[in-house]
Design a protein around this motif. Structure first.
Motif, PDB file in Angstrom:
ATOM      1  N   LEU A 269      41.907  33.500  46.012  1.00 37.52           N
ATOM      2  CA  LEU A 269      40.484  33.382  46.341  1.00 37.52           C
ATOM      3  C   LEU A 269      40.043  31.923  46.388  1.00 37.52           C
ATOM      4  CD1 LEU A 269      39.125  36.364  44.230  1.00 37.52           C
ATOM      5  CD2 LEU A 269      38.805  36.079  46.693  1.00 37.52           C
ATOM      6  N   LYS A 270      40.589  31.127  45.495  1.00 39.50           N
ATOM      7  CA  LYS A 270      40.268  29.698  45.513  1.00 39.50           C
ATOM      8  C   LYS A 270      40.750  29.058  46.807  1.00 39.50           C
ATOM      9  CE  LYS A 270      41.003  25.428  42.890  1.00 39.50           C
ATOM     10  NZ  LYS A 270      41.665  24.825  41.697  1.00 39.50           N
ATOM     11  N   LYS A 271      41.950  29.412  47.243  1.00 38.24           N
ATOM     12  CA  LYS A 271      42.478  28.872  48.496  1.00 38.24           C
ATOM     13  C   LYS A 271      41.660  29.370  49.685  1.00 38.24           C
ATOM     14  CE  LYS A 271      46.803  28.071  49.091  1.00 38.24           C
ATOM     15  NZ  LYS A 271      46.759  26.684  49.612  1.00 38.24           N
ATOM     16  N   TYR A 272      41.248  30.628  49.648  1.00 42.28           N
ATOM     17  CA  TYR A 272      40.446  31.166  50.745  1.00 42.28           C
ATOM     18  C   TYR A 272      39.123  30.408  50.875  1.00 42.28           C
ATOM     19  CZ  TYR A 272      37.477  34.384  53.369  1.00 42.28           C
ATOM     20  OH  TYR A 272      36.600  34.923  54.284  1.00 42.28           O
ATOM     21  N   SER A 278      34.163  29.269  52.387  1.00 38.25           N
ATOM     22  CA  SER A 278      33.423  30.434  51.924  1.00 38.25           C
ATOM     23  C   SER A 278      33.064  30.264  50.451  1.00 38.25           C
ATOM     24  CB  SER A 278      34.250  31.709  52.127  1.00 38.25           C
ATOM     25  OG  SER A 278      33.551  32.845  51.674  1.00 38.25           O
ATOM     26  N   GLU A 279      32.356  31.238  49.907  1.00 41.28           N
ATOM     27  CA  GLU A 279      32.010  31.257  48.484  1.00 41.28           C
ATOM     28  C   GLU A 279      32.265  32.663  47.933  1.00 41.28           C
ATOM     29  OE1 GLU A 279      28.000  29.908  48.107  1.00 41.28           O
ATOM     30  OE2 GLU A 279      28.464  27.846  48.666  1.00 41.28           O
ATOM     31  N   LEU A 280      33.430  33.179  48.246  1.00 40.94           N
ATOM     32  CA  LEU A 280      33.773  34.555  47.902  1.00 40.94           C
ATOM     33  C   LEU A 280      34.341  34.675  46.485  1.00 40.94           C
ATOM     34  CD1 LEU A 280      34.097  37.500  48.885  1.00 40.94           C
ATOM     35  CD2 LEU A 280      36.347  36.841  49.783  1.00 40.94           C
ATOM     36  N   LYS A 281      34.920  33.620  45.968  1.00 41.86           N
ATOM     37  CA  LYS A 281      35.713  33.712  44.744  1.00 41.86           C
ATOM     38  C   LYS A 281      34.919  34.293  43.572  1.00 41.86           C
ATOM     39  CE  LYS A 281      37.925  30.862  41.252  1.00 41.86           C
ATOM     40  NZ  LYS A 281      38.195  29.494  40.771  1.00 41.86           N
ATOM     41  N   ASP A 282      33.819  33.667  43.219  1.00 40.45           N
ATOM     42  CA  ASP A 282      33.082  34.090  42.026  1.00 40.45           C
ATOM     43  C   ASP A 282      32.622  35.540  42.136  1.00 40.45           C
ATOM     44  OD1 ASP A 282      33.466  31.621  40.907  1.00 40.45           O
ATOM     45  OD2 ASP A 282      31.534  30.817  41.569  1.00 40.45           O
ATOM     46  N   HIS A 283      32.115  35.910  43.302  1.00 37.65           N
ATOM     47  CA  HIS A 283      31.614  37.275  43.484  1.00 37.65           C
ATOM     48  C   HIS A 283      32.748  38.287  43.338  1.00 37.65           C
ATOM     49  CE1 HIS A 283      30.221  40.943  45.354  1.00 37.65           C
ATOM     50  NE2 HIS A 283      31.076  40.775  46.348  1.00 37.65           N
ATOM     51  N   TYR A 284      33.824  38.095  44.092  1.00 38.50           N
ATOM     52  CA  TYR A 284      34.892  39.106  44.095  1.00 38.50           C
ATOM     53  C   TYR A 284      35.634  39.143  42.766  1.00 38.50           C
ATOM     54  CZ  TYR A 284      38.403  42.191  46.095  1.00 38.50           C
ATOM     55  OH  TYR A 284      39.196  43.272  46.355  1.00 38.50           O
ATOM     56  N   LEU A 285      35.834  37.986  42.176  1.00 42.38           N
ATOM     57  CA  LEU A 285      36.592  37.932  40.933  1.00 42.38           C
ATOM     58  C   LEU A 285      35.846  38.631  39.800  1.00 42.38           C
ATOM     59  CD1 LEU A 285      39.333  36.689  40.084  1.00 42.38           C
ATOM     60  CD2 LEU A 285      38.060  34.748  39.192  1.00 42.38           C
ATOM     61  N   HIS A 286      34.553  38.338  39.683  1.00 41.75           N
ATOM     62  CA  HIS A 286      33.793  38.871  38.544  1.00 41.75           C
ATOM     63  C   HIS A 286      33.255  40.282  38.801  1.00 41.75           C
ATOM     64  CE1 HIS A 286      34.224  35.038  36.694  1.00 41.75           C
ATOM     65  NE2 HIS A 286      33.454  34.402  37.553  1.00 41.75           N
ATOM     66  N   ASP A 287      32.879  40.557  40.047  1.00 40.72           N
ATOM     67  CA  ASP A 287      32.263  41.850  40.334  1.00 40.72           C
ATOM     68  C   ASP A 287      33.258  42.930  40.711  1.00 40.72           C
ATOM     69  OD1 ASP A 287      29.920  40.546  39.864  1.00 40.72           O
ATOM     70  OD2 ASP A 287      29.378  40.287  41.980  1.00 40.72           O
ATOM     71  N   VAL A 288      34.426  42.556  41.199  1.00 37.89           N
ATOM     72  CA  VAL A 288      35.396  43.551  41.655  1.00 37.89           C
ATOM     73  C   VAL A 288      36.654  43.538  40.782  1.00 37.89           C
ATOM     74  CG1 VAL A 288      36.782  44.360  43.612  1.00 37.89           C
ATOM     75  CG2 VAL A 288      34.525  43.330  44.010  1.00 37.89           C
ATOM     76  N   ILE A 289      37.321  42.392  40.729  1.00 41.09           N
ATOM     77  CA  ILE A 289      38.599  42.325  40.003  1.00 41.09           C
ATOM     78  C   ILE A 289      38.417  42.690  38.540  1.00 41.09           C
ATOM     79  CG2 ILE A 289      40.495  40.811  39.306  1.00 41.09           C
ATOM     80  CD1 ILE A 289      40.535  41.437  42.232  1.00 41.09           C
ATOM     81  N   GLU A 290      37.470  42.047  37.890  1.00 41.80           N
ATOM     82  CA  GLU A 290      37.319  42.233  36.445  1.00 41.80           C
ATOM     83  C   GLU A 290      36.770  43.607  36.083  1.00 41.80           C
ATOM     84  OE1 GLU A 290      35.076  38.947  34.995  1.00 41.80           O
ATOM     85  OE2 GLU A 290      36.648  37.484  35.465  1.00 41.80           O
ATOM     86  N   ASN A 291      36.340  44.376  37.068  1.00 39.49           N
ATOM     87  CA  ASN A 291      35.912  45.743  36.815  1.00 39.49           C
ATOM     88  C   ASN A 291      36.979  46.772  37.173  1.00 39.49           C
ATOM     89  OD1 ASN A 291      33.293  45.182  35.837  1.00 39.49           O
ATOM     90  ND2 ASN A 291      32.561  44.805  37.927  1.00 39.49           N
ATOM     91  N   ALA A 292      38.099  46.309  37.723  1.00 45.66           N
ATOM     92  CA  ALA A 292      39.210  47.212  38.011  1.00 45.66           C
ATOM     93  C   ALA A 292      39.947  47.532  36.718  1.00 45.66           C
ATOM     94  CB  ALA A 292      40.156  46.577  39.027  1.00 45.66           C
ATOM     95  N   LEU A 293      40.571  48.709  36.671  1.00 45.27           N
ATOM     96  CA  LEU A 293      41.174  49.219  35.438  1.00 45.27           C
ATOM     97  C   LEU A 293      42.115  48.230  34.739  1.00 45.27           C
ATOM     98  CD1 LEU A 293      41.714  51.546  33.438  1.00 45.27           C
ATOM     99  CD2 LEU A 293      43.533  52.319  35.008  1.00 45.27           C
TER     100      LEU A 293
END
Length: 859
Positions: A269-272, A278-293
């Motif tokens: 995400l950092k490389k992307y 873009s500014e996708l890292k913080d959103h996807y990491l905290h809202d999606v990844i960290e909520n996955a099982l």
């Protein structure tokens, strides 16, 4: 190490397909970058719709990449869920077995159960990270366990204690030579040893007393299945030790699997964000990844709790309730398992990677077949075939010439004639690189001492080998060498703290999108960076920064080779801009009767470098016409470099302050020499400031380019040998005859092209080693104390030899740059067509404008 390589080195090999597909995601990022660039042409009316168009493009790119991330996340979640469920079920079953065994006590019989139940157990174990190896030896262990009932009881020997058997440093430990996971016999021996005591006991009377006290205390407590000394009790504890260890390794591997994948998502995400703005890292990491099982805190707590339960089981079954010792034993076994994995799967690949035996294109697993050096001639001998390579031929020629010159009187004086033989011998080796350059330099003091070349200061007789050795080594480590090491320290600190990249990206972000301004910006940055982080590291850094630009250029555009060559030529120019930017400058300073301080060096070198840079920039624009697209119909636009958003840290401010303070002291070194002594003493300041505060470590010091240091030391020693032996006096007479009747400026015009031609075909540093003493003697022959001026001009022109791909490190680095299809951007024609005119331009600027500026500062 790149994360893709780190992932391969640390992943569980059996689970490889279940990890994040980092390489594929990275390739997709570059594809999206190209699509994003191509879509920019579809938005023409930016005055009225600029914000909407940019947002639309970014949303499209984000949505595509998010779908790829969701696919990877789903794969990882499903795998983790199945593994966690299976391992937790095995843990519950194991706890129930331990409880049942404890209730049965010494009257139970687990032997038949072991034969019946372990078949099912082996099936589940085979799915674990070490299952394939463990299941292979399962029946052998069960057979050993059964046979051990008939063995006599093994008594505890006070000289063999558990601490010795389990210590990873103990020479007696069989686990240091046979991993416990794969060696049944070693595992059995270690297990018996680990079940007999709780720590190392002293030998002699104290040991016997301690054993007696243990026996008394043990006799007062009833034996349990976990403390009894019968064969049956030993076998029971050994059985559960194995089961607990296997499950502990599996759970630890699952926990590592989660951590590695989280790092993978964060890195990609950092490389992307960096590539696509873009500014996708913080959103996807905290809202999606960290909520996955796998990445939720409850999941982490379940794993940690399961591992703690295993440690408690191990303490109960094996270490007699000692939890600390149980944790130590299990971690040791886990380390041995990791060592086994690395040894059998990854360690050989890491070694190949370090030796450069793996293909850069294929990465790990794609072995690079190294082409043998072609032989010019093969001669059969009784000991085998002798392959005569080009280097071996050059070495033989150099040795032959050396022997002939030693036995033929070429110049007057025995010491001078021997020094002449050494000079020619080293020159041939340096020019042909028959052996590494620094090895030739190290050989110089040996030849000077053994051939008795060094004479006394008055020149009346030769020094003894003892006195000559002291003299040669005292001049080799001079203040100039200390200045070079101080320059390495500053360069290392700037690179390690990322200051160079931050400053460079901020400057390049102002370059805009026009090819001509981008070219000038990169050339300026390359030149400036070469002043401080060497003209080896500076072009390498710039080539890294231009990769996003090159990826988005049209195929066969002339801007790509123009930009790469411009960076290389600018780095060569930067090699003359400061005293520490290249070894040839330091060699020139060391040869001066009155070495220049940094202020006077800058007064000449900076204007000369700026003029050279602008003229060569104009040459490249005229030669390549980089603004035009390959079809010639429209101008290309360059994707702008985005400035880094990182703010300076305390460490970076500290490094900046020390570097600026050191440079300021170097600039006024002559004015304060009564207090500081020499610029070499000032060079100690950054060494103390950075290494004592932890900015740099011992490993950083070891990674300095010590070959350059020894190259410069050998050059200084050879220069002093030429002077001390009387060879310089002989050369001086010849040179005075050649320049007799010529004015100073005419001598400059004659000397300059000679220096340029020699430095084009051999190393710049070696050219200065050979030519600076000649320039010094030419200056003395002219009268009027002009030797420092000629030395200065020679040192500067040595950096301008850039007409060939092998002319200097920047050219060599540029010549290896490839596009995505593996095709080289530059050819020999590019260097001949542009490098030679650039070299001539640089030489003329130094011999005209530089000459005038040198006169203005009093040379």
């Amino acid at each position: 190490m790149k994360f893709s390589s780190s992932l391969k080195f640390n992943a569980v090999s059996e689970w490889w397909e279940e990890y994040i597909d980092y390489d594929n995601l990275k390739k997709k990022i570059y594809q999206l970058e190209k699509q994003q660039q191509s879509l920019s042409g579809s938005y023409q009316d930016l005055e009225s719709n600029e914000s909407t168009s940019l947002v639309g493009r970014q949303r499209h790119t984000d949505s595509v990449f998010i779908r790829l991330l969701d696919k990877e996340l789903k794969k990882i979640t499903l795998f983790y869920e199945s593994q966690e469920e299976e391992l937790l079920e095995r843990l519950e079953k194991l706890e129930q077995e331990v409880q049942a065994q404890e209730e049965q006590g010494l009257e139970g019989d687990h032997y038949q159960d072991d034969f019946d139940d372990d078949d099912d157990d082996d099936e589940s174990i085979s799915r674990s990270p070490v299952g394939r190896r463990l299941s292979i030896g399962a029946r052998r262990r069960r057979l050993s366990s059964t046979l051990s009932r008939n063995l006599p009881l093994i008594e505890t020997d006070s000289t063999i204690q558990e601490g010795e058997a389990l210590s990873p440093m103990s020479p007696a430990s069989p686990r240091q030579h046979r991993h416990s996971i794969s060696s049944d016999e070693g595992d059995m021996e270690d297990s018996y040893a680990s079940l007999r005591g709780q720590g190392s006991l002293p030998r002699g009377p104290l040991g016997r007393l301690a054993n007696m006290m243990n026996s008394v205390s043990s006799s007062m407590m009833p034996d349990t299945i976990w403390t009894a000394k019968s064969n049956y009790a030993y076998d029971t504890r050994l059985l559960y030790k194995r089961k607990i260890t296997e499950l502990f390794i599996a759970l630890s591997s699952l926990r590592s699997y989660v951590e590695i994948n989280y790092s993978g998502f964060r890195k990609i995400l950092k490389k992307y964000d960096k590539v696509t703005y873009s500014e996708l890292k913080d959103h996807y990491l905290h809202d999606v990844i960290e909520n996955a099982l796998p990445f939720t805190q409850p999941s982490k707590d379940r794993l940690n709790n399961a591992i703690d339960r295993l440690i408690d089981l191990y303490a109960k079954c094996v270490t007699k309730g000692n939890t600390s010792q149980a944790r130590q034993h299990l971690k040791l076994t886990q380390r041995e398992n990791i060592a086994w994995e690395r040894d059998t799967v990854w360690r050989q690949m890491i070694a190949q990677e370090r030796r450069g035996e793996l293909s850069a294109a294929g990465g790990l697993g794609a072995t690079l077949v190294k082409e043998p050096v072609p032989a010019l001639l093969s001669i059969p001998t009784p000991l085998g075939t002798l392959r005569v390579t080009k280097r071996l031929l050059y070495l033989a020629i150099a040795l032959l010439v050396f022997v002939v010159l030693l036995n033929v009187q070429v110049v007057d004086g025995r010491e001078a004639n021997r020094c002449f033989a050494i000079l020619i011998f080293c020159t041939i080796l340096w020019a042909t690189e028959a052996i590494p350059l620094f090895v030739t330099s190290i050989m110089v003091p040996l030849l000077l001492v053994w051939l008795r070349v060094i004479r006394t200061s008055d020149g009346t007789h030769e020094l003894s080998p003892q006195d000559a050795t002291k003299f040669v080594f005292s001049i080799m480590f001079s203040p100039t060498i200390m200045l070079l090491i101080g320059g390495f320290t500053i360069a290392s600190a700037l690179s390690k703290t990322n200051i160079d990249r931050i400053l460079i990206t901020r400057v390049l972000s102002l370059a805009g999108t026009k090819p001509r301004t981008v070219l000038l910006a990169f050339m300026g940055v390359s030149c400036f960076a070469s002043m401080w982080i060497s003209n080896v590291a500076a072009p390498t850094l710039c080539f890294t920064l231009i990769k996003p630009i090159l990826r988005n250029l049209p195929r066969k555009t002339s801007f790509a080779p123009c930009l790469i060559l411009g960076i290389a030529l600018a780095a060569n120019i930067g090699g003359q801009s400061s005293p520490i930017s290249s070894p040839q400058n330091l060699i020139a300073l060391a040869a001066m009767d009155n070495p220049l301080d940094w202020g006077r060096w800058f007064a000449v070198a900076l204007p000369v470098s700026a003029i050279q840079l602008l003229l060569i920039w104009g040459l490249l624009l005229a030669s390549y016409r980089p603004s035009k697209a390959p079809d010639g119909e429209k101008e290309i636009e360059i994707r702008p470099i985005r400035a880094t958003r990182e703010s300076f840290t305390v460490k970076q401010y500290w490094v900046t302050f020390v570097c600026l303070a050191t440079i300021a002291l170097w600039c006024v070194a002559h004015a304060i020499e009564d207090y500081v002594g020499d610029m070499g003493v000032i060079a100690i300041i950054p060494i103390l400031a950075f290494f004592s505060t932890g900015v740099l470590k011992k490993d950083d010091f070891e990674q300095f380019t010590w070959t350059i240091v020894f190259l410069a030391m050998g050059g200084i020693a050879l220069g002093k040998g030429v002077t001390s032996s009387g060879l310089l006096d002989v050369m001086g007479d010849l040179i005075r005859d050649l320049v007799d009747g010529y004015s100073l400026y005419n001598v400059v015009l004659i000397l300059s092209p000679i220096v340029l031609v020699i430095s084009t075909f051999i190393s710049h540093t070696i050219a200065s080693v050979l030519l600076v003493p000649i320039a010094q003697e030419v200056g003395k022959g002219l009268g009027g104390n002009h030797q420092d001026l000629l030395i200065f001009i020679t040192g500067l022109i040595c950096s301008t030899g850039m007409g060939m791909p092998v002319s200097g490190f920047p050219n060599q680095t540029a010549a290896t740059q490839e596009d995505e299809l593996g095709e080289l951007y530059l050819t020999n024609v590019d260097f001949l067509k542009n490098g030679i005119p650039a070299s001539v331009i640089a030489m003329l600027v130094i011999s005209t404008i530089g000459y005038l500026l040198m006169g203005a500062i009093g040379l």
